[in-house]
Design a protein around this motif. Structure first.
Motif, PDB file in Angstrom:
ATOM      1  N   ALA A   1       3.318 -11.881  45.222  1.00 16.07           N
ATOM      2  CA  ALA A   1       2.933 -10.802  44.304  1.00 16.07           C
ATOM      3  C   ALA A   1       1.615 -11.145  43.613  1.00 16.07           C
ATOM      4  CB  ALA A   1       4.032 -10.595  43.269  1.00 16.07           C
ATOM      5  N   HIS A   2       1.010 -10.142  43.011  1.00 18.13           N
ATOM      6  CA  HIS A   2      -0.286 -10.307  42.334  1.00 18.13           C
ATOM      7  C   HIS A   2      -0.177 -11.320  41.192  1.00 18.13           C
ATOM      8  CE1 HIS A   2      -3.827  -8.977  39.909  1.00 18.13           C
ATOM      9  NE2 HIS A   2      -4.324  -8.759  41.110  1.00 18.13           N
ATOM     10  N   TYR A   3      -1.320 -11.934  40.882  1.00 16.32           N
ATOM     11  CA  TYR A   3      -1.384 -12.925  39.797  1.00 16.32           C
ATOM     12  C   TYR A   3      -0.715 -12.401  38.522  1.00 16.32           C
ATOM     13  CZ  TYR A   3      -5.159 -14.686  42.765  1.00 16.32           C
ATOM     14  OH  TYR A   3      -5.889 -15.138  43.826  1.00 16.32           O
ATOM     15  N   CYS A   4      -0.991 -11.136  38.191  1.00 17.36           N
ATOM     16  CA  CYS A   4      -0.501 -10.621  36.906  1.00 17.36           C
ATOM     17  C   CYS A   4       1.024 -10.508  36.895  1.00 17.36           C
ATOM     18  CB  CYS A   4      -1.157  -9.288  36.560  1.00 17.36           C
ATOM     19  SG  CYS A   4      -0.815  -7.940  37.693  1.00 17.36           S
ATOM     20  N   VAL A   5       1.621 -10.350  38.069  1.00 20.01           N
ATOM     21  CA  VAL A   5       3.083 -10.274  38.142  1.00 20.01           C
ATOM     22  C   VAL A   5       3.674 -11.670  37.906  1.00 20.01           C
ATOM     23  CG1 VAL A   5       5.039  -9.718  39.645  1.00 20.01           C
ATOM     24  CG2 VAL A   5       2.978  -8.287  39.693  1.00 20.01           C
TER      25      VAL A   5
ATOM     26  N   SER B   1     -10.054 -15.917  49.106  1.00 15.80           N
ATOM     27  CA  SER B   1      -8.719 -16.269  48.634  1.00 15.80           C
ATOM     28  C   SER B   1      -8.213 -15.148  47.743  1.00 15.80           C
ATOM     29  CB  SER B   1      -8.766 -17.580  47.850  1.00 15.80           C
ATOM     30  OG  SER B   1      -9.670 -17.436  46.799  1.00 15.80           O
ATOM     31  N   TYR B   2      -6.932 -14.966  47.739  1.00 15.08           N
ATOM     32  CA  TYR B   2      -6.281 -13.976  46.880  1.00 15.08           C
ATOM     33  C   TYR B   2      -4.807 -14.320  46.901  1.00 15.08           C
ATOM     34  CZ  TYR B   2      -6.580  -9.556  44.323  1.00 15.08           C
ATOM     35  OH  TYR B   2      -6.584  -8.609  43.340  1.00 15.08           O
ATOM     36  N   THR B   3      -3.998 -13.545  46.207  1.00 13.77           N
ATOM     37  CA  THR B   3      -2.600 -13.954  46.081  1.00 13.77           C
ATOM     38  C   THR B   3      -1.891 -14.140  47.413  1.00 13.77           C
ATOM     39  OG1 THR B   3      -2.292 -11.660  45.489  1.00 13.77           O
ATOM     40  CG2 THR B   3      -1.779 -13.275  43.819  1.00 13.77           C
TER      41      THR B   3
ATOM     42  N   ALA C   1      -0.316  -0.814  41.212  1.00 24.79           N
ATOM     43  CA  ALA C   1      -1.760  -0.632  41.036  1.00 24.79           C
ATOM     44  C   ALA C   1      -2.388   0.125  42.214  1.00 24.79           C
ATOM     45  CB  ALA C   1      -2.435  -1.987  40.872  1.00 24.79           C
ATOM     46  N   HIS C   2      -1.962  -0.207  43.435  1.00 27.90           N
ATOM     47  CA  HIS C   2      -2.623   0.379  44.612  1.00 27.90           C
ATOM     48  C   HIS C   2      -1.903   1.623  45.143  1.00 27.90           C
ATOM     49  CE1 HIS C   2      -5.536  -2.927  45.195  1.00 27.90           C
ATOM     50  NE2 HIS C   2      -4.602  -3.589  44.523  1.00 27.90           N
ATOM     51  N   GLY C   3      -0.625   1.780  44.804  1.00 29.19           N
ATOM     52  CA  GLY C   3       0.115   2.939  45.321  1.00 29.19           C
ATOM     53  C   GLY C   3      -0.129   4.205  44.509  1.00 29.19           C
TER      54      GLY C   3
ATOM     55  N   VAL D   1       1.106   1.003  36.332  1.00 25.77           N
ATOM     56  CA  VAL D   1       0.029   1.362  37.266  1.00 25.77           C
ATOM     57  C   VAL D   1      -1.320   1.076  36.626  1.00 25.77           C
ATOM     58  CG1 VAL D   1       1.480   3.195  38.243  1.00 25.77           C
ATOM     59  CG2 VAL D   1      -0.202   3.780  36.476  1.00 25.77           C
ATOM     60  N   THR D   2      -2.360   1.236  37.429  1.00 33.44           N
ATOM     61  CA  THR D   2      -3.714   1.167  36.882  1.00 33.44           C
ATOM     62  C   THR D   2      -4.422   2.491  37.155  1.00 33.44           C
ATOM     63  OG1 THR D   2      -5.823  -0.012  36.921  1.00 33.44           O
ATOM     64  CG2 THR D   2      -4.660   0.111  38.996  1.00 33.44           C
ATOM     65  N   LEU D   3      -5.356   2.821  36.277  1.00 29.26           N
ATOM     66  CA  LEU D   3      -6.189   4.011  36.496  1.00 29.26           C
ATOM     67  C   LEU D   3      -7.535   3.609  37.092  1.00 29.26           C
ATOM     68  CD1 LEU D   3      -5.410   5.902  33.156  1.00 29.26           C
ATOM     69  CD2 LEU D   3      -4.142   5.863  35.307  1.00 29.26           C
ATOM     70  N   SER D   4      -7.688   2.310  37.384  1.00 27.62           N
ATOM     71  CA  SER D   4      -8.987   1.781  37.807  1.00 27.62           C
ATOM     72  C   SER D   4      -9.198   1.835  39.318  1.00 27.62           C
ATOM     73  CB  SER D   4      -9.116   0.316  37.364  1.00 27.62           C
ATOM     74  OG  SER D   4      -8.682   0.147  36.041  1.00 27.62           O
ATOM     75  N   LYS D   5      -8.217   2.292  40.061  1.00 30.40           N
ATOM     76  CA  LYS D   5      -8.358   2.287  41.523  1.00 30.40           C
ATOM     77  C   LYS D   5      -8.431   3.746  42.009  1.00 30.40           C
ATOM     78  CE  LYS D   5      -6.171  -2.246  41.614  1.00 30.40           C
ATOM     79  NZ  LYS D   5      -7.423  -2.986  41.412  1.00 30.40           N
ATOM     80  N   ALA D   6      -7.332   4.293  42.562  1.00 32.32           N
ATOM     81  CA  ALA D   6      -7.428   5.651  43.120  1.00 32.32           C
ATOM     82  C   ALA D   6      -7.841   6.686  42.075  1.00 32.32           C
ATOM     83  CB  ALA D   6      -6.092   6.046  43.741  1.00 32.32           C
TER      84      ALA D   6
ATOM     85  N   ALA E   1      -5.734  -1.395  27.912  1.00 27.27           N
ATOM     86  CA  ALA E   1      -7.074  -1.759  28.386  1.00 27.27           C
ATOM     87  C   ALA E   1      -7.173  -2.069  29.874  1.00 27.27           C
ATOM     88  CB  ALA E   1      -7.585  -2.960  27.586  1.00 27.27           C
ATOM     89  N   SER E   2      -6.130  -2.628  30.483  1.00 29.66           N
ATOM     90  CA  SER E   2      -6.282  -3.100  31.865  1.00 29.66           C
ATOM     91  C   SER E   2      -4.937  -3.093  32.580  1.00 29.66           C
ATOM     92  CB  SER E   2      -6.853  -4.530  31.817  1.00 29.66           C
ATOM     93  OG  SER E   2      -6.583  -5.204  33.017  1.00 29.66           O
ATOM     94  N   GLY E   3      -4.955  -2.690  33.846  1.00 33.03           N
ATOM     95  CA  GLY E   3      -3.727  -2.703  34.633  1.00 33.03           C
ATOM     96  C   GLY E   3      -3.132  -4.101  34.737  1.00 33.03           C
ATOM     97  N   TYR E   4      -3.960  -5.101  34.588  1.00 38.48           N
ATOM     98  CA  TYR E   4      -3.493  -6.486  34.672  1.00 38.48           C
ATOM     99  C   TYR E   4      -2.407  -6.770  33.631  1.00 38.48           C
ATOM    100  CZ  TYR E   4      -4.025 -11.414  35.916  1.00 38.48           C
ATOM    101  OH  TYR E   4      -3.801 -12.678  36.388  1.00 38.48           O
ATOM    102  N   LEU E   5      -2.483  -6.047  32.512  1.00 42.48           N
ATOM    103  CA  LEU E   5      -1.528  -6.279  31.419  1.00 42.48           C
ATOM    104  C   LEU E   5      -0.191  -5.571  31.634  1.00 42.48           C
ATOM    105  CD1 LEU E   5      -4.034  -5.608  28.492  1.00 42.48           C
ATOM    106  CD2 LEU E   5      -3.226  -7.848  29.292  1.00 42.48           C
TER     107      LEU E   5
HETATM  108  C1  LIG Z   1      -1.763  -5.487  42.325  1.00 46.94           C
HETATM  109  C2  LIG Z   1      -2.769  -5.444  41.211  1.00 46.94           C
HETATM  110  N1  LIG Z   1      -2.330  -5.353  39.940  1.00 46.94           N
HETATM  111  C3  LIG Z   1      -3.182  -5.316  38.909  1.00 46.94           C
HETATM  112  C4  LIG Z   1      -4.544  -5.378  39.100  1.00 46.94           C
HETATM  113  C5  LIG Z   1      -5.451  -5.317  37.914  1.00 46.94           C
HETATM  114  O1  LIG Z   1      -5.705  -3.990  37.535  1.00 46.94           O
HETATM  115  P1  LIG Z   1      -6.924  -3.662  36.568  1.00 46.94           P
HETATM  116  O2  LIG Z   1      -8.152  -3.794  37.380  1.00 46.94           O
HETATM  117  O3  LIG Z   1      -6.682  -2.277  36.072  1.00 46.94           O
HETATM  118  O4  LIG Z   1      -6.866  -4.659  35.458  1.00 46.94           O
HETATM  119  C6  LIG Z   1      -5.042  -5.499  40.417  1.00 46.94           C
HETATM  120  C7  LIG Z   1      -6.478  -5.605  40.742  1.00 46.94           C
HETATM  121  O5  LIG Z   1      -7.399  -5.266  40.267  1.00 46.94           O
HETATM  122  C8  LIG Z   1      -4.136  -5.513  41.489  1.00 46.94           C
HETATM  123  O6  LIG Z   1      -4.575  -5.614  42.753  1.00 46.94           O
END
Ligand SMILES: Cc1ncc(COP(=O)(O)O)c(C=O)c1O
Length: 396
Positions: free
Chosen positions: A123-127, A362-364, A200-202, A246-251, A97-101
């Motif tokens: 690193a990102h919150y999800c990491v 604010s962000y990571t 996610a971004h690469g 990776v995520t499919l939600s960006k590039a 469902a989400s790259g966050y996972l």
């Molecule tokens: C580094 C990174 N990982 C994961 C995510 C989350 O990906 P998704 O939006 O597909 O849940 C993001 C931001 O959206 C991100 O910047």
């Protein structure tokens, strides 16, 4: 160590409202303007083929399957997995469902093969969350510092212990690329070591084949997300194991998270993941759109070439203004300019010129005042980038 502390969030209703697809020109607060925000790097979110594929899937399958994937199969999700495996040169893939996972799903599947994890402090919150949940000892190292990683490894690891390094392939706000080759060099002294990146971004942007940060580092191949090693098997001391989600939600212009790898690893991730057993498959229209986006992004280099020309133009212009930016192919420039009040002023005045850039409070990996963030897309025209640079020059 813990994930970053909670922060005061801005009221979303008070932020600039994106009222159209996130293309080079977008409608913000009811006005059409040039858009340099977000993560739609290849301009695919509103691509006609992506939209058509999403609509076709919606008409055929409805919104989603309303069942878990271990009950009835979901053809639209399976199609994403097939296309992703084919275009990344892997045997199989897991679409969720989400790259966050992604870091959580991947780490859960491989955690028994490591003895401790070492996380980039920014690193990102999800990491960070994935590291907290994996039940291994966790230590952090200074953002993008192979030297500090070396010191932290030496301080924390006993003989024979297998470290796993976790980081973003690309930092979301600054666009800085992780020094993966240098991390691997540091880790070569540790048999069975690995590096897991949240790319996610690469993904879709970096590397000869657009496969992301490993590709950019010249380290792409079928070994990424390769077969898991039984605990007793001594790992070859010279090779560092490579992992990526990776995520499919960006590039890519679709939506959802993805892990592509060997058939054995993907089967294991699905077997171990509650997101496969106990959640609906990603919604059919986003799956249909995502499969089309994957083909447009990865089947040839046309969009990436277009994007790289725009990245060069943007970074050259920012450099002329004396703004900090690297010369990497990442389409992100993130920097602080004075305090929060000044950066909010710059964002506001650009909006008055019908140009939208991001301001993140604010962000990571941000300092105390936040940062301005500019993203360039494949569908920006050179005049749009020049207009942004000229406006910035006047306003700063
Ligand atoms: C580094 C990174 N990982 C994961 C995510 C989350 O990906 P998704 O939006 O597909 O849940 C993001 C931001 O959206 C991100 O910047």
């Amino acid at each position: 160590m813990g994930s970053p502390p909670p922060i005061a969030m801005p009221d979303e209703l008070e932020l600039p409202q994106l009222m159209s697809a996130p293309a080079a020109e977008a409608v913000i607060d009811g006005r059409r303007m040039l858009y340099f925000g977000g993560t739609g790097y290849l301009g695919l979110q509103a691509h006609p083929e992506v939209i058509r594929a999403g609509c076709a899937a919606l008409e055929r399958y409805g919104v989603h399957s309303a069942t878990t994937r271990t009950n009835f199969g979901s053809p639209s999700a399976l199609a994403v997995e097939r296309v992703a495996a084919e275009l990344t040169g892997k045997e199989a893939a897991f679409y969720f469902a989400s790259g966050y996972l992604g870091p959580q799903i991947l780490l859960r599947g491989i955690a028994t093969e490591f003895d401790a994890v070492f996380v980039d402090a920014q690193a990102h919150y999800c990491v960070h969350e994935a590291a907290e949940q994996c039940r291994l000892p966790v230590a952090t190292f200074v953002h993008r510092s192979p030297l500090d990683l070396q010191a932290v490894l030496a301080a924390h690891l006993g003989g024979g212990a297998r470290p796993l390094v976790l980081c973003d392939g690309v930092s979301p706000v600054t666009g800085a690329i992780a020094p993966l080759g240098e991390y691997c060099n540091v880790l070569r002294d540790y048999a069975g070591a690995g590096v897991l990146i949240d790319d996610a971004h690469g993904f879709g942007v970096l590397g000869e084949h657009g496969r992301g940060t490993w590709d950019h580092a010249g380290l792409d191949g079928p070994q990424i997300n390769g077969d898991t090693l039984p605990r007793q098997t001594p790992a070859p001391s010279t090779s560092v194991r490579q992992f990526a989600c990776v995520t499919l939600s960006k590039a890519i212009g679709g939506h959802g998270g993805l892990i592509a790898g060997s058939a054995a690893l993907i089967r294991r991730l699905k077997e171990q993941s509650g997101h496969y057993r106990g959640a609906s498959a990603p919604a059919a229209p986003v799956a249909g759109a995502s499969a089309a986006g994957l083909r447009l992004a990865l089947e040839n280099s046309q969009l990436r070439d277009q994007l790289r020309r725009n990245v060069a133009l943007l970074k050259h212009g920012l450099g002329r203004l004396g703004l900090p930016c690297d010369d990497s192919p990442m389409p992100i420039a993130g920097f602080s300019l004075g305090d929060q009040v000044n950066m909010e002023r710059i964002q506001r005045e650009l909006l008055a010129h019908e140009i939208a850039i991001g301001f993140l409070r604010s962000y990571t990996n941000l300092g105390p005042h936040g940062a301005l963030r500019i993203a360039v897309f494949a569908d920006h025209q050179p005049w749009m980038i020049e207009k942004l640079i000229a406006a910035l020059q006047n306003i700063m």
